[in-house]
Write a protein that holds these residues in place. Sequence first.
Motif, PDB file in Angstrom:
ATOM      1  N   SER A  48     -17.951  -1.648  42.054  1.00 32.35           N
ATOM      2  CA  SER A  48     -19.013  -2.125  42.938  1.00 32.35           C
ATOM      3  C   SER A  48     -18.785  -3.574  43.351  1.00 32.35           C
ATOM      4  CB  SER A  48     -20.383  -1.988  42.272  1.00 32.35           C
ATOM      5  OG  SER A  48     -21.389  -2.517  43.122  1.00 32.35           O
ATOM      6  N   ILE A  49     -18.379  -3.757  44.597  1.00 34.06           N
ATOM      7  CA  ILE A  49     -18.180  -5.107  45.118  1.00 34.06           C
ATOM      8  C   ILE A  49     -19.518  -5.848  45.172  1.00 34.06           C
ATOM      9  CG2 ILE A  49     -17.406  -6.464  47.095  1.00 34.06           C
ATOM     10  CD1 ILE A  49     -15.567  -4.127  47.833  1.00 34.06           C
ATOM     11  N   THR A  90     -19.620  -2.021  50.422  1.00 34.46           N
ATOM     12  CA  THR A  90     -20.287  -2.347  49.154  1.00 34.46           C
ATOM     13  C   THR A  90     -19.485  -1.967  47.927  1.00 34.46           C
ATOM     14  OG1 THR A  90     -21.493  -0.238  49.247  1.00 34.46           O
ATOM     15  CG2 THR A  90     -22.589  -2.178  50.169  1.00 34.46           C
ATOM     16  N   ASN A  91     -18.583  -0.985  48.065  1.00 39.69           N
ATOM     17  CA  ASN A  91     -17.757  -0.545  46.934  1.00 39.69           C
ATOM     18  C   ASN A  91     -16.287  -0.569  47.322  1.00 39.69           C
ATOM     19  OD1 ASN A  91     -20.110   0.179  45.390  1.00 39.69           O
ATOM     20  ND2 ASN A  91     -20.197   2.096  46.544  1.00 39.69           N
ATOM     21  N   ALA A  92     -15.426  -0.883  46.350  1.00 47.07           N
ATOM     22  CA  ALA A  92     -13.990  -0.708  46.565  1.00 47.07           C
ATOM     23  C   ALA A  92     -13.688   0.789  46.553  1.00 47.07           C
ATOM     24  CB  ALA A  92     -13.204  -1.430  45.475  1.00 47.07           C
ATOM     25  N   PHE A  93     -12.461   1.157  46.904  1.00 45.82           N
ATOM     26  CA  PHE A  93     -12.108   2.576  46.954  1.00 45.82           C
ATOM     27  C   PHE A  93     -12.386   3.261  45.612  1.00 45.82           C
ATOM     28  CE2 PHE A  93      -8.750   1.583  50.371  1.00 45.82           C
ATOM     29  CZ  PHE A  93      -9.667   1.834  51.376  1.00 45.82           C
ATOM     30  N   PRO A  94     -13.073   4.393  45.623  1.00 45.43           N
ATOM     31  CA  PRO A  94     -13.302   5.130  44.384  1.00 45.43           C
ATOM     32  C   PRO A  94     -11.970   5.594  43.773  1.00 45.43           C
ATOM     33  CG  PRO A  94     -14.685   5.967  46.172  1.00 45.43           C
ATOM     34  CD  PRO A  94     -13.680   5.065  46.787  1.00 45.43           C
ATOM     35  N   ARG A  95     -11.932   5.656  42.468  1.00 44.70           N
ATOM     36  CA  ARG A  95     -10.776   6.178  41.742  1.00 44.70           C
ATOM     37  C   ARG A  95     -11.212   7.394  40.930  1.00 44.70           C
ATOM     38  NH1 ARG A  95     -10.079   0.874  43.903  1.00 44.70           N
ATOM     39  NH2 ARG A  95      -8.084  -0.017  43.241  1.00 44.70           N
ATOM     40  N   VAL A  96     -10.327   8.366  40.781  1.00 48.88           N
ATOM     41  CA  VAL A  96     -10.605   9.544  39.969  1.00 48.88           C
ATOM     42  C   VAL A  96      -9.658   9.536  38.778  1.00 48.88           C
ATOM     43  CG1 VAL A  96     -10.782  12.053  39.914  1.00 48.88           C
ATOM     44  CG2 VAL A  96     -11.311  10.824  42.038  1.00 48.88           C
ATOM     45  N   VAL A  97     -10.216   9.605  37.572  1.00 51.39           N
ATOM     46  CA  VAL A  97      -9.432   9.543  36.338  1.00 51.39           C
ATOM     47  C   VAL A  97      -8.506  10.754  36.232  1.00 51.39           C
ATOM     48  CG1 VAL A  97      -9.554   9.497  33.819  1.00 51.39           C
ATOM     49  CG2 VAL A  97     -11.232   8.215  35.180  1.00 51.39           C
ATOM     50  N   ALA A 131     -20.100   9.942  38.233  1.00 50.86           N
ATOM     51  CA  ALA A 131     -19.535   8.770  38.898  1.00 50.86           C
ATOM     52  C   ALA A 131     -20.009   7.535  38.159  1.00 50.86           C
ATOM     53  CB  ALA A 131     -19.982   8.712  40.361  1.00 50.86           C
ATOM     54  N   VAL A 132     -19.075   6.737  37.661  1.00 50.85           N
ATOM     55  CA  VAL A 132     -19.399   5.567  36.853  1.00 50.85           C
ATOM     56  C   VAL A 132     -19.198   4.297  37.676  1.00 50.85           C
ATOM     57  CG1 VAL A 132     -18.999   4.352  34.687  1.00 50.85           C
ATOM     58  CG2 VAL A 132     -18.584   6.820  34.828  1.00 50.85           C
ATOM     59  N   TYR A 133     -20.266   3.528  37.833  1.00 45.09           N
ATOM     60  CA  TYR A 133     -20.210   2.261  38.557  1.00 45.09           C
ATOM     61  C   TYR A 133     -19.888   1.135  37.585  1.00 45.09           C
ATOM     62  CZ  TYR A 133     -22.213   4.105  42.902  1.00 45.09           C
ATOM     63  OH  TYR A 133     -22.422   4.794  44.076  1.00 45.09           O
ATOM     64  N   PHE A 134     -18.965   0.274  37.988  1.00 44.66           N
ATOM     65  CA  PHE A 134     -18.608  -0.894  37.187  1.00 44.66           C
ATOM     66  C   PHE A 134     -18.694  -2.142  38.056  1.00 44.66           C
ATOM     67  CE2 PHE A 134     -16.206   2.408  34.857  1.00 44.66           C
ATOM     68  CZ  PHE A 134     -16.605   2.135  33.551  1.00 44.66           C
ATOM     69  N   SER A 135     -19.030  -3.292  37.414  1.00 47.64           N
ATOM     70  CA  SER A 135     -19.042  -4.558  38.141  1.00 47.64           C
ATOM     71  C   SER A 135     -18.648  -5.749  37.271  1.00 47.64           C
ATOM     72  CB  SER A 135     -20.430  -4.827  38.745  1.00 47.64           C
ATOM     73  OG  SER A 135     -21.420  -4.900  37.729  1.00 47.64           O
ATOM     74  N   PRO A 195     -13.786  -8.911  48.132  1.00 48.48           N
ATOM     75  CA  PRO A 195     -14.366  -8.239  49.304  1.00 48.48           C
ATOM     76  C   PRO A 195     -13.417  -7.265  49.981  1.00 48.48           C
ATOM     77  CG  PRO A 195     -13.786 -10.499  49.832  1.00 48.48           C
ATOM     78  CD  PRO A 195     -13.629 -10.355  48.357  1.00 48.48           C
ATOM     79  N   PHE A 196     -12.117  -7.398  49.699  1.00 52.38           N
ATOM     80  CA  PHE A 196     -11.125  -6.503  50.306  1.00 52.38           C
ATOM     81  C   PHE A 196     -10.588  -5.481  49.310  1.00 52.38           C
ATOM     82  CE2 PHE A 196     -11.036 -10.470  52.698  1.00 52.38           C
ATOM     83  CZ  PHE A 196     -11.136 -10.014  54.002  1.00 52.38           C
ATOM     84  N   GLY A 197     -11.335  -5.250  48.224  1.00 55.32           N
ATOM     85  CA  GLY A 197     -10.864  -4.318  47.209  1.00 55.32           C
ATOM     86  C   GLY A 197      -9.877  -4.993  46.280  1.00 55.32           C
ATOM     87  N   GLY A 198      -9.252  -4.196  45.418  1.00 54.84           N
ATOM     88  CA  GLY A 198      -8.341  -4.789  44.451  1.00 54.84           C
ATOM     89  C   GLY A 198      -7.241  -3.862  44.003  1.00 54.84           C
ATOM     90  N   GLY A 199      -6.327  -4.426  43.227  1.00 54.11           N
ATOM     91  CA  GLY A 199      -5.210  -3.649  42.710  1.00 54.11           C
ATOM     92  C   GLY A 199      -4.274  -3.191  43.818  1.00 54.11           C
ATOM     93  N   ASN A 200      -3.653  -2.046  43.603  1.00 52.45           N
ATOM     94  CA  ASN A 200      -2.716  -1.538  44.601  1.00 52.45           C
ATOM     95  C   ASN A 200      -3.424  -0.950  45.816  1.00 52.45           C
ATOM     96  OD1 ASN A 200      -3.718   0.811  43.346  1.00 52.45           O
ATOM     97  ND2 ASN A 200      -1.826   1.931  43.766  1.00 52.45           N
ATOM     98  N   ARG A 201      -4.751  -1.012  45.826  1.00 56.17           N
ATOM     99  CA  ARG A 201      -5.524  -0.532  46.978  1.00 56.17           C
ATOM    100  C   ARG A 201      -6.184  -1.682  47.746  1.00 56.17           C
ATOM    101  NH1 ARG A 201      -4.693   4.778  48.657  1.00 56.17           N
ATOM    102  NH2 ARG A 201      -3.623   5.737  46.905  1.00 56.17           N
TER     103      ARG A 201
END
Length: 447
Positions: A342-343, A315-322, A39-43, A376-382
């Motif tokens: 990571s929000i 604390t995190n936006a919805f996880p994505r799976v590649v 699991a890769v965390y990005f910010s 704070p509400f996530g991003g992209g199409n999610r």
Amino acid sequence: MPILLRRIKFVFQPLKYIEDFAQTYGDSFTLPTKDGTGAVYFSHPEAMEQIFTVNANSLEAGRGNSILKFLVGDNSLILLEGASHQRQRKLLTPPFHGNRMRAYGTIICEISRQVSAQWQTGKPFDIRESMQEITLSVILRAVFGLDEGSRLDELRQMIASLLDFLSSPLMSASLFFTSLQKDWGSWSPWGKVVRLRKQIDDLIYALIDERRAESDQNREDILSLMMSARYEDGEAMSNEELRDELMTLLFAGHETTASALTWAFYWVDYLPEVREKLLKELNDLAENPEPSAIAKLPYLTAVCQETLRIYPIVTNAFPRVVQAPIEIGGYQLPKGTWIIPSIYMAHHREETYPQSKQFKPERFLERQFSPYEFFPFGGGNRRCIGLAFAMYEMKLVLATILSELEVSRINKRVVKPARRGLTVATPAGMKMVATPVEKVVKTAVVV
């Protein structure tokens, strides 16, 4: 750290968990998973932009939210993928925008007054319980269209019981350790959850059947709007789809907004200068302002934004799976890799938010942050479809109450965030007292 111990730390020390890794490894780091994919965390903002703008088919998001399936069901927008997700999102978005917000604003202000009127001057009350009462009542009226009656009382009691129970320390752990999700009968913890959920389902399905039989076509509640909406092929939402989306709106819009409002009242009391600036702005409003005028106030908006920045409820936006090999933030990620936006880390990058641990609403007046720096509400199409409603509700509740009452904590010690179910919130039991606001010219927020 062994995976089991790491998960325990994640449950009981959610912010320390992420801060320790960020301090050691920076903007991006990989944690091992049971299946070996990682699991890769990005910010970093550039990585956020890549994640939120990449073709939706490249990253699967529904699987990362399977932890919520027991509550929101198979048809929830949170769990759907691809064309099904896009189709459902298109149908659900309109009720949360446009002229309908005016009607919701009236409801929010009325309920805020009703709840705050129950506070006795100088007598301690649980601020979180009051905020939960407001946000749940708003949802039951604006979303479910319930104004009064036995069904309203039953649903309110059942939902409050379920969400409070799920937020207890034991049940918070069970959400992340599925081995604890065992139904050993009504006396067992998870058995109680299953039975409460079934009772809520029965009430919701009965409401849907009743609403379908009604002749009133002029209702503006979100349930009625969803029932009258049609997909592109002319098909209406099924009872199961309606139930799942109602539960999604309940889960996503009740607890989260109540937590954000609790934090906002904490910060307004903790920093007297914030209160003074906020009251000055509210006092400068014309008498009997419209909700839309309140919602446009710049400092009030900045207070709400800073509240959501410093301690984001999720604390995190919805996880994505590649789904196919992809490059994010300069790293090549193979298929199956979990991506965690990571929000919390993004909101505490010193390069973006100097003195990030300090509550400073002015930062949102001095510059505009991109949706890859503040999300704070996530991003992209999610991104949460109810974000405009949530911000609107926060601003109106704060303005309505603070125009009339000074709300202060009894215990003045610094409050630290704590795990509450899937979210991070103020610790339970924070007591406050309310006293009437004293000023020469009193401007009541009346709709």
